[in-house]
Design a protein around this motif. Structure first.
Motif, PDB file in Angstrom:
ATOM      1  N   ASP A  49       0.841  -1.194   0.000  1.00 39.66           N
ATOM      2  CA  ASP A  49       0.000   0.000   0.000  1.00 39.66           C
ATOM      3  C   ASP A  49       0.879   1.248   0.000  1.00 39.66           C
ATOM      4  O   ASP A  49       1.959   1.273   0.606  1.00 39.66           O
ATOM      5  N   SER A  50       0.396   2.296  -0.659  1.00 38.86           N
ATOM      6  CA  SER A  50       1.199   3.490  -0.823  1.00 38.86           C
ATOM      7  C   SER A  50       0.319   4.734  -0.837  1.00 38.86           C
ATOM      8  O   SER A  50      -0.854   4.675  -1.228  1.00 38.86           O
ATOM      9  N   ASP A  51       0.896   5.864  -0.428  1.00 39.19           N
ATOM     10  CA  ASP A  51       0.220   7.152  -0.545  1.00 39.19           C
ATOM     11  C   ASP A  51       1.017   8.106  -1.424  1.00 39.19           C
ATOM     12  O   ASP A  51       0.892   9.323  -1.323  1.00 39.19           O
ATOM     13  N   LEU A  52       1.861   7.552  -2.315  1.00 36.99           N
ATOM     14  CA  LEU A  52       2.734   8.370  -3.144  1.00 36.99           C
ATOM     15  C   LEU A  52       1.995   8.909  -4.364  1.00 36.99           C
ATOM     16  O   LEU A  52       1.177   8.215  -4.981  1.00 36.99           O
ATOM     17  N   ALA A  53       2.325  10.137  -4.732  1.00 34.30           N
ATOM     18  CA  ALA A  53       1.758  10.771  -5.919  1.00 34.30           C
ATOM     19  C   ALA A  53       2.485  10.254  -7.171  1.00 34.30           C
ATOM     20  O   ALA A  53       3.548   9.642  -7.069  1.00 34.30           O
ATOM     21  N   PRO A  54       1.935  10.462  -8.355  1.00 36.70           N
ATOM     22  CA  PRO A  54       2.625  10.055  -9.586  1.00 36.70           C
ATOM     23  C   PRO A  54       4.016  10.671  -9.691  1.00 36.70           C
ATOM     24  O   PRO A  54       4.248  11.800  -9.242  1.00 36.70           O
ATOM     25  N   GLY A  55       4.933   9.917 -10.272  1.00 35.06           N
ATOM     26  CA  GLY A  55       6.311  10.375 -10.432  1.00 35.06           C
ATOM     27  C   GLY A  55       7.294   9.417  -9.776  1.00 35.06           C
ATOM     28  O   GLY A  55       6.919   8.355  -9.267  1.00 35.06           O
ATOM     29  N   TRP A  56       8.580   9.777  -9.786  1.00 40.84           N
ATOM     30  CA  TRP A  56       9.619   8.964  -9.171  1.00 40.84           C
ATOM     31  C   TRP A  56       9.755   9.312  -7.689  1.00 40.84           C
ATOM     32  O   TRP A  56       9.739  10.487  -7.310  1.00 40.84           O
ATOM     33  N   HIS A  57       9.893   8.281  -6.865  1.00 37.12           N
ATOM     34  CA  HIS A  57      10.051   8.450  -5.427  1.00 37.12           C
ATOM     35  C   HIS A  57      11.090   7.456  -4.919  1.00 37.12           C
ATOM     36  O   HIS A  57      11.399   6.453  -5.572  1.00 37.12           O
ATOM     37  N   ASP A  58      11.611   7.734  -3.733  1.00 35.67           N
ATOM     38  CA  ASP A  58      12.543   6.827  -3.060  1.00 35.67           C
ATOM     39  C   ASP A  58      11.820   6.094  -1.942  1.00 35.67           C
ATOM     40  O   ASP A  58      11.119   6.719  -1.132  1.00 35.67           O
ATOM     41  N   VAL A  59      12.007   4.791  -1.901  1.00 38.09           N
ATOM     42  CA  VAL A  59      11.457   3.947  -0.843  1.00 38.09           C
ATOM     43  C   VAL A  59      12.630   3.462   0.007  1.00 38.09           C
ATOM     44  O   VAL A  59      13.604   2.920  -0.527  1.00 38.09           O
ATOM     45  N   GLU A  60      12.543   3.653   1.320  1.00 33.80           N
ATOM     46  CA  GLU A  60      13.641   3.252   2.198  1.00 33.80           C
ATOM     47  C   GLU A  60      13.442   1.832   2.705  1.00 33.80           C
ATOM     48  O   GLU A  60      12.359   1.463   3.151  1.00 33.80           O
ATOM     49  N   LEU A  61      14.508   1.041   2.641  1.00 31.08           N
ATOM     50  CA  LEU A  61      14.517  -0.318   3.167  1.00 31.08           C
ATOM     51  C   LEU A  61      15.551  -0.397   4.275  1.00 31.08           C
ATOM     52  O   LEU A  61      16.694   0.054   4.101  1.00 31.08           O
ATOM     53  N   ARG A  62      15.167  -0.986   5.405  1.00 31.68           N
ATOM     54  CA  ARG A  62      16.055  -1.054   6.563  1.00 31.68           C
ATOM     55  C   ARG A  62      16.027  -2.463   7.154  1.00 31.68           C
ATOM     56  O   ARG A  62      14.959  -3.056   7.323  1.00 31.68           O
ATOM     57  N   ALA A  63      17.209  -2.995   7.462  1.00 31.76           N
ATOM     58  CA  ALA A  63      17.333  -4.316   8.068  1.00 31.76           C
ATOM     59  C   ALA A  63      17.542  -4.180   9.570  1.00 31.76           C
ATOM     60  O   ALA A  63      17.974  -3.131  10.061  1.00 31.76           O
ATOM     61  N   PRO A  64      17.247  -5.244  10.354  1.00 30.28           N
ATOM     62  CA  PRO A  64      17.476  -5.183  11.805  1.00 30.28           C
ATOM     63  C   PRO A  64      18.913  -4.886  12.172  1.00 30.28           C
ATOM     64  O   PRO A  64      19.179  -4.297  13.222  1.00 30.28           O
ATOM     65  N   SER A  65      19.866  -5.262  11.321  1.00 30.07           N
ATOM     66  CA  SER A  65      21.277  -5.008  11.606  1.00 30.07           C
ATOM     67  C   SER A  65      21.656  -3.550  11.453  1.00 30.07           C
ATOM     68  O   SER A  65      22.772  -3.150  11.798  1.00 30.07           O
ATOM     69  N   GLY A  66      20.742  -2.740  10.893  1.00 27.30           N
ATOM     70  CA  GLY A  66      21.036  -1.333  10.665  1.00 27.30           C
ATOM     71  C   GLY A  66      21.339  -1.003   9.222  1.00 27.30           C
ATOM     72  O   GLY A  66      21.475   0.177   8.875  1.00 27.30           O
ATOM     73  N   ALA A  67      21.448  -2.010   8.341  1.00 24.80           N
ATOM     74  CA  ALA A  67      21.696  -1.753   6.921  1.00 24.80           C
ATOM     75  C   ALA A  67      20.514  -0.994   6.322  1.00 24.80           C
ATOM     76  O   ALA A  67      19.351  -1.301   6.612  1.00 24.80           O
ATOM     77  N   VAL A  68      20.817  -0.009   5.499  1.00 26.68           N
ATOM     78  CA  VAL A  68      19.787   0.834   4.892  1.00 26.68           C
ATOM     79  C   VAL A  68      20.058   0.953   3.403  1.00 26.68           C
ATOM     80  O   VAL A  68      21.217   1.028   2.970  1.00 26.68           O
ATOM     81  N   ALA A  69      19.003   0.953   2.608  1.00 29.00           N
ATOM     82  CA  ALA A  69      19.119   1.173   1.170  1.00 29.00           C
ATOM     83  C   ALA A  69      17.887   1.920   0.695  1.00 29.00           C
ATOM     84  O   ALA A  69      16.862   1.953   1.376  1.00 29.00           O
ATOM     85  N   VAL A  70      17.994   2.519  -0.475  1.00 32.16           N
ATOM     86  CA  VAL A  70      16.894   3.282  -1.061  1.00 32.16           C
ATOM     87  C   VAL A  70      16.590   2.714  -2.434  1.00 32.16           C
ATOM     88  O   VAL A  70      17.479   2.616  -3.291  1.00 32.16           O
TER      89      VAL A  70
END
Length: 408
Positions: A166-187
């Motif tokens: 589910d999302s509330d993003l408007a049309p266009g390009w957006h960044d989605v953040e992903l985070r792991a329990p170890s602290g690793a983060v990616a977009v």
């Protein structure tokens, strides 16, 4: 070798408010890298291990041993993001969890520069083999922040996540953040398609936009694993063809569909960016045993993804672009016959004599491909679908002009 991402990880919970702290997630960090007991259901997979093909079970056992050794050497979990897409109220997110040595910075990972799929500045090029020298983490728990919504998902037995959220993003390009329990983060970038857009492009990659001379495995392996990214060759005129079709409208969705491995996505993204191809997500697959056999069907992968795109975007008519070196004519003819109202045109790049010999050992297209092209052309006339052919993007562009094909 990894298992097929078609088993996809799924969300563990629906969206909700952000957690108050990262303590609970860090407490689960060790659990993320756990070894799965033989015979137990794999995290993120719907099948139980007892139902898996023997090759997949052997692969899982090998992967567990490798992961255990790497963990003892201090390797840590990282997240490799891929570009996704979406529509009003939802997004489809792609990512992979893997292990990397502690001295390796995120910018040095094979996935560095994957944002080039969204048109961002590419990272320095790498040799292709580095994208395959990784160890996946099955069943990793990830927190995914989509705008103001937060979801929790698990990767599949190959370490991949392919989830609709589910999302509330408007049309266009957006960044989605992903985070792991170890602290690793990616977009992970996602393209939310404007519901007012009525046309889009689906493009094959190998020998359609990028010269790879598939499926001869030796040549394909050399091009993918050994040659430097900067030595890869674009197919002449194809970037200009896509620019003409999109007519400068950045809202037009462009999707790159291939049977190639997800490992190569960052390198392909950097290649597309470097040679001026429009930004867009990729729909790739994964090499190695599946839950039901030694290998997956490339034809079924493409058919399934095309059907899903039609289901996801019922308001869009697609221009399908491929080549006659593999099964694109048959696949596109089947989709055009099934969904004539959702296909605007079929464009087939005709391989040269030498490319056909390298691709399948014959100096001309296979009889099945010729019959499929003829059938698509015959049925296309009836359904208003243009079926066009050309040796490169320049010839196809002239044919597009002559046929009056556009995406409006």
């Amino acid at each position: 070798m990894n298992a097929a991402p078609e088993r996809g990880g799924g969300p563990d919970t629906t969206s909700g408010p952000p957690p108050s702290g990262d303590g609970p997630m860090r407490e689960r960090a060790a659990e993320v890298l756990r070894t799965v007991r033989p015979g137990a259901g794999r995290p993120g997979a719907s099948e139980r291990a007892a139902r898996m093909h023997p090759a997949a079970r052997l692969e899982d056992a090998f992967d567990r041993r490798v992961a255990a050794v790497l963990r003892r050497r201090g390797w840590t979990l990282r997240i490799e993001p891929y570009a996704g897409y979406g529509g009003p109220g939802w997004v489809r997110v792609f990512a992979r969890t893997l292990l990397a040595a502690p001295q390796v910075h995120d910018d040095d990972l094979p996935g560095a520069g994957a944002a080039a799929q969204a048109g961002a500045r590419p990272a320095p090029a790498l040799r292709g083999w580095r994208s395959f020298a990784t160890a996946q983490v099955a069943g990793a728990e990830l927190e995914v922040r989509v705008g103001e919504r937060v979801h929790r998902i698990r990767t599949d037995r190959g370490g991949y996540a392919d989830v609709r959220l589910d999302s509330d993003l408007a049309p266009g390009w957006h960044d989605v953040e992903l985070r792991a329990p170890s602290g690793a983060v990616a977009v992970a970038p996602v393209h939310v398609v404007d519901p007012e857009v009525r046309g889009g492009i689906v493009s094959d990659i190998d020998d359609t936009v990028l010269v790879t001379r598939l499926p001869r495995m030796f040549v394909a392996a050399w091009n993918t694993l050994v040659r430097h990214e900067n030595a890869r060759e674009p197919v002449a005129g194809m970037a200009g063809l896509y620019a003409r079709l999109a007519a400068g409208d950045e809202r037009v969705p462009v999707v790159y569909l291939s049977t190639g491995a997800w490992n190569a996505a960052p390198a392909i993204g950097r290649f597309l960016r470097r040679f001026g191809y429009p930004a867009g997500p990729m729909l790739l697959t994964d090499w190695g045993p599946t839950n039901t056999g030694w290998f997956r069907s490339g034809r079924e992968h493409k058919l399934g993804q095309l059907r899903r795109l039609i289901e996801d975007f019922p308001h869009i008519r697609w221009v399908l672009v491929g080549d006659d070196g593999q099964h694109d004519p048959q696949i596109y003819a089947a989709i055009a016959a099934e969904h004539p109202d959702h296909v605007r045109a079929v464009l087939i790049r005709q391989l040269t004599f030498a490319e056909h010999v390298l691709a399948h050992g014959l100096p001309a297209p296979a009889h099945e491909a010729v019959r499929a092209e003829n059938r698509a052309a015959r049925d296309g006339l009836r359904d208003g679908i243009a079926v066009l052919q050309g040796e490169d993007g320049y010839e196809l562009l002239r044919a597009v002009h002559a046929a009056g094909v556009d995406l409006t």
